[in-house]
Design a protein around this motif. Structure first.
Motif, mmCIF file in Angstrom:
data_model
loop_
_atom_site.group_PDB
_atom_site.id
_atom_site.type_symbol
_atom_site.label_atom_id
_atom_site.label_comp_id
_atom_site.label_asym_id
_atom_site.label_seq_id
_atom_site.Cartn_x
_atom_site.Cartn_y
_atom_site.Cartn_z
ATOM 1 N N ARG A 51 0.841 -1.200 0.000
ATOM 2 C CA ARG A 51 0.000 0.000 0.000
ATOM 3 C C ARG A 51 0.877 1.250 0.000
ATOM 4 O O ARG A 51 1.962 1.258 0.569
ATOM 5 C CB ARG A 51 -0.896 0.037 1.235
ATOM 6 N N GLY A 52 0.372 2.302 -0.570
ATOM 7 C CA GLY A 52 1.110 3.558 -0.632
ATOM 8 C C GLY A 52 1.309 4.228 0.713
ATOM 9 O O GLY A 52 2.227 5.028 0.880
ATOM 10 N N ASP A 53 0.470 3.912 1.700
ATOM 11 C CA ASP A 53 0.641 4.526 3.021
ATOM 12 C C ASP A 53 1.649 3.761 3.877
ATOM 13 O O ASP A 53 1.961 4.167 4.991
ATOM 14 C CB ASP A 53 -0.697 4.655 3.750
ATOM 15 N N GLN A 54 2.172 2.662 3.350
ATOM 16 C CA GLN A 54 3.212 1.936 4.065
ATOM 17 C C GLN A 54 4.569 2.570 3.758
ATOM 18 O O GLN A 54 4.744 3.277 2.771
ATOM 19 C CB GLN A 54 3.177 0.458 3.680
ATOM 20 N N THR A 55 5.530 2.302 4.623
ATOM 21 C CA THR A 55 6.821 2.983 4.541
ATOM 22 C C THR A 55 7.876 2.154 3.815
ATOM 23 O O THR A 55 7.697 0.964 3.573
ATOM 24 C CB THR A 55 7.357 3.292 5.955
ATOM 25 N N LEU A 56 8.987 2.817 3.535
ATOM 26 C CA LEU A 56 10.138 2.107 2.979
ATOM 27 C C LEU A 56 10.652 1.058 3.962
ATOM 28 O O LEU A 56 11.168 0.023 3.555
ATOM 29 C CB LEU A 56 11.242 3.087 2.601
ATOM 30 N N GLU A 57 10.487 1.304 5.250
ATOM 31 C CA GLU A 57 10.852 0.287 6.250
ATOM 32 C C GLU A 57 9.987 -0.964 6.076
ATOM 33 O O GLU A 57 10.489 -2.091 6.152
ATOM 34 C CB GLU A 57 10.701 0.862 7.657
ATOM 35 N N ASP A 58 8.695 -0.772 5.816
ATOM 36 C CA ASP A 58 7.811 -1.911 5.557
ATOM 37 C C ASP A 58 8.264 -2.666 4.309
ATOM 38 O O ASP A 58 8.256 -3.903 4.282
ATOM 39 C CB ASP A 58 6.362 -1.450 5.365
ATOM 40 N N LEU A 59 8.658 -1.925 3.272
ATOM 41 C CA LEU A 59 9.143 -2.555 2.048
ATOM 42 C C LEU A 59 10.433 -3.324 2.324
ATOM 43 O O LEU A 59 10.604 -4.448 1.852
ATOM 44 C CB LEU A 59 9.348 -1.517 0.947
ATOM 45 N N HIS A 60 11.336 -2.735 3.101
ATOM 46 C CA HIS A 60 12.573 -3.437 3.469
ATOM 47 C C HIS A 60 12.263 -4.768 4.139
ATOM 48 O O HIS A 60 12.841 -5.801 3.796
ATOM 49 C CB HIS A 60 13.437 -2.573 4.400
ATOM 50 N N LEU A 61 11.365 -4.764 5.111
ATOM 51 C CA LEU A 61 11.037 -5.997 5.826
ATOM 52 C C LEU A 61 10.439 -7.041 4.886
ATOM 53 O O LEU A 61 10.729 -8.237 4.999
ATOM 54 C CB LEU A 61 10.091 -5.704 6.991
ATOM 55 N N ALA A 62 9.624 -6.596 3.926
ATOM 56 C CA ALA A 62 9.053 -7.519 2.951
ATOM 57 C C ALA A 62 10.150 -8.125 2.073
ATOM 58 O O ALA A 62 10.137 -9.333 1.795
ATOM 59 C CB ALA A 62 8.018 -6.797 2.087
ATOM 60 N N ILE A 63 11.102 -7.303 1.649
ATOM 61 C CA ILE A 63 12.214 -7.794 0.824
ATOM 62 C C ILE A 63 13.086 -8.747 1.646
ATOM 63 O O ILE A 63 13.473 -9.823 1.180
ATOM 64 C CB ILE A 63 13.049 -6.627 0.264
ATOM 65 N N PRO A 104 25.265 13.083 -0.857
ATOM 66 C CA PRO A 104 24.327 14.159 -0.537
ATOM 67 C C PRO A 104 23.484 13.844 0.692
ATOM 68 O O PRO A 104 23.316 12.677 1.045
ATOM 69 C CB PRO A 104 23.458 14.248 -1.789
ATOM 70 N N LYS A 105 22.969 14.885 1.327
ATOM 71 C CA LYS A 105 22.125 14.703 2.518
ATOM 72 C C LYS A 105 20.934 13.824 2.153
ATOM 73 O O LYS A 105 20.314 14.006 1.118
ATOM 74 C CB LYS A 105 21.636 16.057 3.025
ATOM 75 N N PRO A 106 20.611 12.847 3.003
ATOM 76 C CA PRO A 106 19.473 11.978 2.721
ATOM 77 C C PRO A 106 18.172 12.770 2.573
ATOM 78 O O PRO A 106 17.963 13.777 3.253
ATOM 79 C CB PRO A 106 19.412 11.064 3.940
ATOM 80 N N ALA A 107 17.294 12.289 1.707
ATOM 81 C CA ALA A 107 16.011 12.954 1.462
ATOM 82 C C ALA A 107 14.987 12.604 2.532
ATOM 83 O O ALA A 107 14.022 13.329 2.721
ATOM 84 C CB ALA A 107 15.481 12.562 0.092
ATOM 85 N N GLY A 108 15.200 11.486 3.216
ATOM 86 C CA GLY A 108 14.237 11.079 4.226
ATOM 87 C C GLY A 108 14.658 9.827 4.960
ATOM 88 O O GLY A 108 15.620 9.162 4.595
ATOM 89 N N SER A 109 13.900 9.540 5.998
ATOM 90 C CA SER A 109 14.129 8.363 6.823
ATOM 91 C C SER A 109 13.180 7.254 6.370
ATOM 92 O O SER A 109 12.005 7.517 6.078
ATOM 93 C CB SER A 109 13.870 8.712 8.287
ATOM 94 N N VAL A 110 13.676 6.022 6.320
ATOM 95 C CA VAL A 110 12.876 4.896 5.841
ATOM 96 C C VAL A 110 11.640 4.638 6.695
ATOM 97 O O VAL A 110 10.640 4.134 6.198
ATOM 98 C CB VAL A 110 13.714 3.605 5.727
ATOM 99 N N ASP A 111 11.687 5.008 7.965
ATOM 100 C CA ASP A 111 10.552 4.730 8.842
ATOM 101 C C ASP A 111 9.423 5.742 8.711
ATOM 102 O O ASP A 111 8.325 5.514 9.200
ATOM 103 C CB ASP A 111 10.995 4.603 10.302
ATOM 104 N N SER A 112 9.673 6.861 8.027
ATOM 105 C CA SER A 112 8.620 7.858 7.856
ATOM 106 C C SER A 112 8.333 8.198 6.390
ATOM 107 O O SER A 112 7.398 8.933 6.109
ATOM 108 C CB SER A 112 8.979 9.135 8.619
ATOM 109 N N THR A 113 9.106 7.659 5.481
ATOM 110 C CA THR A 113 8.882 7.912 4.053
ATOM 111 C C THR A 113 7.930 6.852 3.517
ATOM 112 O O THR A 113 8.246 5.659 3.518
ATOM 113 C CB THR A 113 10.208 7.862 3.269
ATOM 114 N N THR A 114 6.750 7.286 3.072
ATOM 115 C CA THR A 114 5.778 6.341 2.533
ATOM 116 C C THR A 114 6.061 6.089 1.051
ATOM 117 O O THR A 114 6.717 6.890 0.376
ATOM 118 C CB THR A 114 4.342 6.857 2.673
ATOM 119 N N ILE A 115 5.536 4.994 0.563
ATOM 120 C CA ILE A 115 5.671 4.654 -0.851
ATOM 121 C C ILE A 115 4.988 5.738 -1.692
ATOM 122 O O ILE A 115 5.536 6.199 -2.699
ATOM 123 C CB ILE A 115 5.092 3.253 -1.147
ATOM 124 N N ASP A 116 3.800 6.186 -1.283
ATOM 125 C CA ASP A 116 3.112 7.259 -2.019
ATOM 126 C C ASP A 116 3.962 8.518 -2.138
ATOM 127 O O ASP A 116 3.934 9.200 -3.159
ATOM 128 C CB ASP A 116 1.793 7.634 -1.333
#
Length: 174
Positions: A51-63, A104-116
């Motif tokens: 889902r788009g409201d899930q985070t990159l951290e959620d995607l990491h765990l799935a991978i 370069p400075k990171p654009a965001g944190s995986v725990d708060s960056t959503t897929i959307d």
């Protein structure tokens, strides 16, 4: 296929404020895979719905689970000219956000960056780098984006191609 740099826009969600639904193919590009294993498994990929409201951290765990990994390591997601673009946009672990001298400075944190929030489109690609010592490089291809999310628990692996490689090179393939 050309890499598409993820961009942030003011309206990342589907109309009506609902999250979108993504089908992503995750391919292993490079890692400590022995030649014998690679010959038996020329393509190693997993297709994941999220889902788009899930985070990159959620995607990491799935991978992580989809490739049968056992030991957690540092990781990040990237977009740019390729999965190893040193000047690309990076999404990192929270502990790295304020203490990062690499590129370069990171654009965001995986725990708060959503897929959307990545504002992906069909055919977009981005990278996932797992274990900065063994360097498992993955390419993530956006296969589909839907405005409607089906019922069920996500993220979910819907397709596997190839056997999961051992996480560490010194473990023999049986």
């Amino acid at each position: 296929m050309a890499w598409v740099k993820a961009k942030r826009t003011a309206e990342p969600k589907a109309r009506g404020g609902k999250s979108r639904f993504y089908t992503l193919q995750v391919l292993i590009l490079r890692g400590p895979i022995d030649e014998k294993f690679a010959k038996k498994n020329p393509v190693i990929s997993r297709t994941i719905q999220i889902r788009g409201d899930q985070t990159l951290e959620d995607l990491h765990l799935a991978i992580f689970n989809a490739f049968d990994r056992e030991d957690e390591h540092m990781y990040e997601f990237q977009s740019g000219k390729g999965p190893m673009d040193p000047n690309g946009t990076r999404y990192v672990l929270p502990m790295v956000m304020d203490d990062d001298d690499c590129g370069p400075k990171p654009a965001g944190s995986v725990d708060s960056t959503t897929i959307d929030s990545l504002c992906l489109t069909n055919k977009s690609q981005f990278g996932y780098w797992f274990d900065f010592g063994d360097d498992w490089w993955h390419q993530i291809d956006v296969e589909a984006i839907d405005d409607a999310t089906p019922k069920g628990k996500f993220p979910k692996v819907i397709k596997k191609i190839g056997k999961s490689p051992p996480q560490y090179a010194d473990i023999e393939d049986e």
